[in-house]
Enzyme design. Structure first.
Site, PDB file in Angstrom:
ATOM      1  N   ARG A  40      39.471  34.656  34.182  1.00  0.00           N
ATOM      2  CA  ARG A  40      38.016  34.678  33.532  1.00  0.00           C
ATOM      3  C   ARG A  40      38.642  33.878  32.118  1.00  0.00           C
ATOM      4  O   ARG A  40      39.700  34.044  31.567  1.00  0.00           O
ATOM      5  CB  ARG A  40      37.901  36.186  33.262  1.00  0.00           C
ATOM      6  CG  ARG A  40      37.160  36.764  34.410  1.00  0.00           C
ATOM      7  CD  ARG A  40      36.887  38.394  33.899  1.00  0.00           C
ATOM      8  NE  ARG A  40      36.503  39.208  35.036  1.00  0.00           N
ATOM      9  CZ  ARG A  40      37.167  39.578  36.066  1.00  0.00           C
ATOM     10  NH1 ARG A  40      38.530  39.797  35.797  1.00  0.00           N
ATOM     11  NH2 ARG A  40      36.947  40.181  37.313  1.00  0.00           N
ATOM     12  N   LYS A  63      39.056  42.432  31.239  1.00  0.00           N
ATOM     13  CA  LYS A  63      37.711  42.986  31.915  1.00  0.00           C
ATOM     14  C   LYS A  63      38.234  44.246  32.756  1.00  0.00           C
ATOM     15  O   LYS A  63      37.679  45.349  32.853  1.00  0.00           O
ATOM     16  CB  LYS A  63      36.999  42.235  32.873  1.00  0.00           C
ATOM     17  CG  LYS A  63      35.637  42.890  33.296  1.00  0.00           C
ATOM     18  CD  LYS A  63      34.896  42.122  34.236  1.00  0.00           C
ATOM     19  CE  LYS A  63      33.540  42.741  34.827  1.00  0.00           C
ATOM     20  NZ  LYS A  63      32.782  41.652  35.526  1.00  0.00           N
ATOM     21  N   HIS A 128      32.242  30.503  33.715  1.00  0.00           N
ATOM     22  CA  HIS A 128      32.747  31.215  34.769  1.00  0.00           C
ATOM     23  C   HIS A 128      32.656  30.162  36.125  1.00  0.00           C
ATOM     24  O   HIS A 128      33.138  30.413  37.125  1.00  0.00           O
ATOM     25  CB  HIS A 128      31.609  32.254  35.163  1.00  0.00           C
ATOM     26  CG  HIS A 128      32.159  33.673  35.248  1.00  0.00           C
ATOM     27  ND1 HIS A 128      33.056  34.291  34.383  1.00  0.00           N
ATOM     28  CD2 HIS A 128      31.992  34.574  36.209  1.00  0.00           C
ATOM     29  CE1 HIS A 128      33.204  35.458  34.659  1.00  0.00           C
ATOM     30  NE2 HIS A 128      32.772  35.839  36.048  1.00  0.00           N
ATOM     31  N   ARG A 131      36.222  29.368  37.633  1.00  0.00           N
ATOM     32  CA  ARG A 131      36.598  30.614  38.487  1.00  0.00           C
ATOM     33  C   ARG A 131      36.006  30.637  39.781  1.00  0.00           C
ATOM     34  O   ARG A 131      36.591  30.550  40.873  1.00  0.00           O
ATOM     35  CB  ARG A 131      36.313  32.064  37.706  1.00  0.00           C
ATOM     36  CG  ARG A 131      36.941  33.222  38.397  1.00  0.00           C
ATOM     37  CD  ARG A 131      36.534  34.414  37.319  1.00  0.00           C
ATOM     38  NE  ARG A 131      36.385  35.557  38.026  1.00  0.00           N
ATOM     39  CZ  ARG A 131      37.396  36.397  38.349  1.00  0.00           C
ATOM     40  NH1 ARG A 131      38.639  36.061  37.791  1.00  0.00           N
ATOM     41  NH2 ARG A 131      37.489  37.711  38.865  1.00  0.00           N
ATOM     42  N   HIS A 154      36.162  42.186  44.188  1.00  0.00           N
ATOM     43  CA  HIS A 154      34.908  42.325  44.697  1.00  0.00           C
ATOM     44  C   HIS A 154      34.924  43.576  45.843  1.00  0.00           C
ATOM     45  O   HIS A 154      35.949  43.771  46.441  1.00  0.00           O
ATOM     46  CB  HIS A 154      34.236  41.223  45.379  1.00  0.00           C
ATOM     47  CG  HIS A 154      33.688  40.093  44.239  1.00  0.00           C
ATOM     48  ND1 HIS A 154      33.728  38.731  44.513  1.00  0.00           N
ATOM     49  CD2 HIS A 154      33.880  40.466  42.983  1.00  0.00           C
ATOM     50  CE1 HIS A 154      33.265  38.143  43.418  1.00  0.00           C
ATOM     51  NE2 HIS A 154      33.426  39.181  42.717  1.00  0.00           N
ATOM     52  N   TYR A 163      29.216  35.024  45.007  1.00  0.00           N
ATOM     53  CA  TYR A 163      29.803  34.849  43.884  1.00  0.00           C
ATOM     54  C   TYR A 163      30.282  33.539  43.905  1.00  0.00           C
ATOM     55  O   TYR A 163      30.066  32.602  42.806  1.00  0.00           O
ATOM     56  CB  TYR A 163      30.929  35.625  43.366  1.00  0.00           C
ATOM     57  CG  TYR A 163      31.503  35.321  42.394  1.00  0.00           C
ATOM     58  CD1 TYR A 163      30.963  35.997  41.036  1.00  0.00           C
ATOM     59  CD2 TYR A 163      32.964  34.639  42.101  1.00  0.00           C
ATOM     60  CE1 TYR A 163      31.741  35.491  39.851  1.00  0.00           C
ATOM     61  CE2 TYR A 163      33.524  34.319  41.130  1.00  0.00           C
ATOM     62  CZ  TYR A 163      33.082  35.057  40.043  1.00  0.00           C
ATOM     63  OH  TYR A 163      33.602  34.546  38.794  1.00  0.00           O
TER      64      TYR A 163
END
Length: 184
Positions: A40, A63, A128, A131, A154, A163
């Site tokens: 990230r 995160k 993002h 990623r 996930h 995603y």
């Protein structure tokens, strides 16, 4: 919140790399680290020169607070060695030009990527996207959704496919090909 997409056209990835490499080595390294590590942006901006002196990077993700070992691809290591040759170990890798030893802001990272993406004709791009681009191309190459699911933390494969844009690709293909066989 704006939904950002992976870069699905590898020629666009290469074009962005060429542009940034020619303009700003720092911004090129930002792109490379994002594309090759799937970190990230908040984690990329915390990396210091001393953190990338080995074949891997040990990082506690901001995160999730999880420790993660990130292998540094040989292409990335080569770019990092060249970029950090004249830098001090304590310096931030993606250092701001605004004085002191501070990383650039998330907003600046976004602006760098948004501007170059617009230049090559891409939209729906943000920090993002790096990623997601990593995940998209790994999936295209390996189809290993389980490894990507673990990497992205996930809870299920469907979340990972959504995603990285694979679910959207399937929907787009379905719509693009509707009635195609009926016309034959």
């Amino acid at each position: 919140m704006k939904v950002v997409q992976p870069i699905r056209d590898f020629e666009k990835v290469e074009e962005i790399m060429r542009i940034l490499k020619g303009r700003s080595e720092r911004n090129y390294i930002l792109l490379m680290v994002g594309l090759y590590t799937a970190l990230r942006i908040s984690d990329i901006l915390r990396i210091r020169v001393e953190d990338i002196q080995k074949d891997y990077l040990n990082i506690r993700e901001k995160k999730t607070s999880k420790f993660r070992r990130v292998y540094l691809n040989p292409d990335l290591r080569k770019a990092l060695r060249s970029y950090t040759a004249d830098k001090q170990p304590h310096e931030f890798l993606i250092k701001s030009r605004e004085g002191g030893n501070k990383p650039i802001s998330r907003a600046m990272a976004y602006q760098v990527l948004k501007n170059v993406a617009e230049e090559v004709g891409l939209d729906s791009i943000g920090t993002h996207s790096l990623r997601k681009t990593f995940g998209y191309w790994v999936y295209k190459d390996t189809k290993d959704v389980a490894a990507l699911q673990k990497l992205f933390n996930h809870s299920n494969p469907e979340e990972t496919l959504r995603y990285i844009g694979i679910e959207q690709d399937s929907v787009d293909s379905l719509i693009r090909n509707v009635y195609k066989n009926a016309r034959s």
